[in-house]
Design a protein around this motif. Sequence first.
Motif, PDB file in Angstrom:
ATOM      1  N   ILE A 223      39.474  10.779  -0.810  1.00 59.06           N
ATOM      2  CA  ILE A 223      40.768  10.713  -1.508  1.00 59.06           C
ATOM      3  C   ILE A 223      41.218  12.110  -1.921  1.00 59.06           C
ATOM      4  CG2 ILE A 223      41.927   9.911  -3.596  1.00 59.06           C
ATOM      5  CD1 ILE A 223      40.205   7.380  -3.445  1.00 59.06           C
ATOM      6  N   THR A 224      40.301  12.888  -2.504  1.00 57.97           N
ATOM      7  CA  THR A 224      40.634  14.244  -2.951  1.00 57.97           C
ATOM      8  C   THR A 224      41.072  15.117  -1.790  1.00 57.97           C
ATOM      9  OG1 THR A 224      39.032  14.087  -4.757  1.00 57.97           O
ATOM     10  CG2 THR A 224      39.774  16.292  -4.147  1.00 57.97           C
ATOM     11  N   MET A 225      40.309  15.076  -0.696  1.00 56.39           N
ATOM     12  CA  MET A 225      40.634  15.915   0.450  1.00 56.39           C
ATOM     13  C   MET A 225      41.869  15.422   1.187  1.00 56.39           C
ATOM     14  SD  MET A 225      38.732  18.479   0.349  1.00 56.39           S
ATOM     15  CE  MET A 225      39.178  19.219   1.928  1.00 56.39           C
ATOM     16  N   ALA A 226      42.174  14.134   1.089  1.00 51.79           N
ATOM     17  CA  ALA A 226      43.416  13.628   1.684  1.00 51.79           C
ATOM     18  C   ALA A 226      44.623  14.228   0.965  1.00 51.79           C
ATOM     19  CB  ALA A 226      43.449  12.104   1.612  1.00 51.79           C
ATOM     20  N   LEU A 227      44.544  14.329  -0.355  1.00 53.70           N
ATOM     21  CA  LEU A 227      45.633  14.942  -1.129  1.00 53.70           C
ATOM     22  C   LEU A 227      45.751  16.422  -0.799  1.00 53.70           C
ATOM     23  CD1 LEU A 227      44.966  13.249  -4.606  1.00 53.70           C
ATOM     24  CD2 LEU A 227      46.783  12.695  -2.960  1.00 53.70           C
ATOM     25  N   PHE A 228      44.595  17.096  -0.689  1.00 51.76           N
ATOM     26  CA  PHE A 228      44.619  18.515  -0.354  1.00 51.76           C
ATOM     27  C   PHE A 228      45.144  18.733   1.058  1.00 51.76           C
ATOM     28  CE2 PHE A 228      42.410  22.445   1.132  1.00 51.76           C
ATOM     29  CZ  PHE A 228      43.022  23.335   0.247  1.00 51.76           C
ATOM     30  N   ALA A 229      44.742  17.865   1.983  1.00 57.12           N
ATOM     31  CA  ALA A 229      45.224  17.965   3.360  1.00 57.12           C
ATOM     32  C   ALA A 229      46.734  17.773   3.424  1.00 57.12           C
ATOM     33  CB  ALA A 229      44.522  16.924   4.232  1.00 57.12           C
TER      34      ALA A 229
END
Length: 290
Positions: free
Chosen positions: A88-94
């Motif tokens: 979830i965190t990396m999806a937002l960063f991506a």
Amino acid sequence: MHPAPSVILFTVFSGIGFGMLVFLGLGMPNVSGWTAFIFYAIAYIMAVGGLLSSTFHLGHPERFLKAFTQWRTSWLSREGILSVATLITMALFAASQVFMSNTIAPLGWLGALLSLGTVYGTSMIYAQLKTVPRWNQPTTPALFLILSLAGGSLMTGNVTIALILLLLAGALQAFVWFTGDSRFQDAGHTMETATGLGPIGKVRQFESPHTGTNYLLKEMVHVVGRKHAQKLRILSLLLMVLIPVVLLLLPFTHIFGAFAVLSHIAGVICARWLFFAEAEHVVGLYYGAR
């Protein structure tokens, strides 16, 4: 231990996928637009694909959600929670890299830390098992982490870092094999300790516990010949470390880079097969094996 293909694929590909997310979260490389989309797509396919493959090893895959409820005592549960938080965190960063001109760096740093935590959680599923002395040591999480980062650095094109990590991974893997061969004996597990009859005297098996196979034999007892193990160790180091290092030292081309990645993955799969196949569970003592 039985080297189940689903678990091997899970630990190898999810490890590399989360390793990619570590470097992407740290801005190595600092990508944007469609380039970022491709990098993240590959990382997510490997990470999520690896996690999904692990469900094939479950007796009731439809009940996988229950694995998230035991986080107080289970490293499997903690790994599941960490993986979801990471994705979830990396999806937002991506999304910030793909659709925005300015990335949110702290979000990437958090995602990188969570990615490392997920790989550590995976490793502790095995490292916590006192019944498998070969796994029950600090080098198990260290090896999982360094292989994850080595694969991640390869996949993200961080060549210099990849060279260093590959050599360190090879050295650590060789050390783990060298010390692991004697850990079961050093732990002092014998038929006497397994049965609790040691104070009476020497214990020997009168006959096999039963004539057919069962779950314990299928999952916990797997014997691989020493000669075969030595050959596979050499092969895995050649594929996992030596060939990728040689290819990375040559003038860079995308073909050499692709072959380095494929060779490394094949080597890690081979080494991970040995990780399970050579692990002696104490229950094997009841069946005249380790």
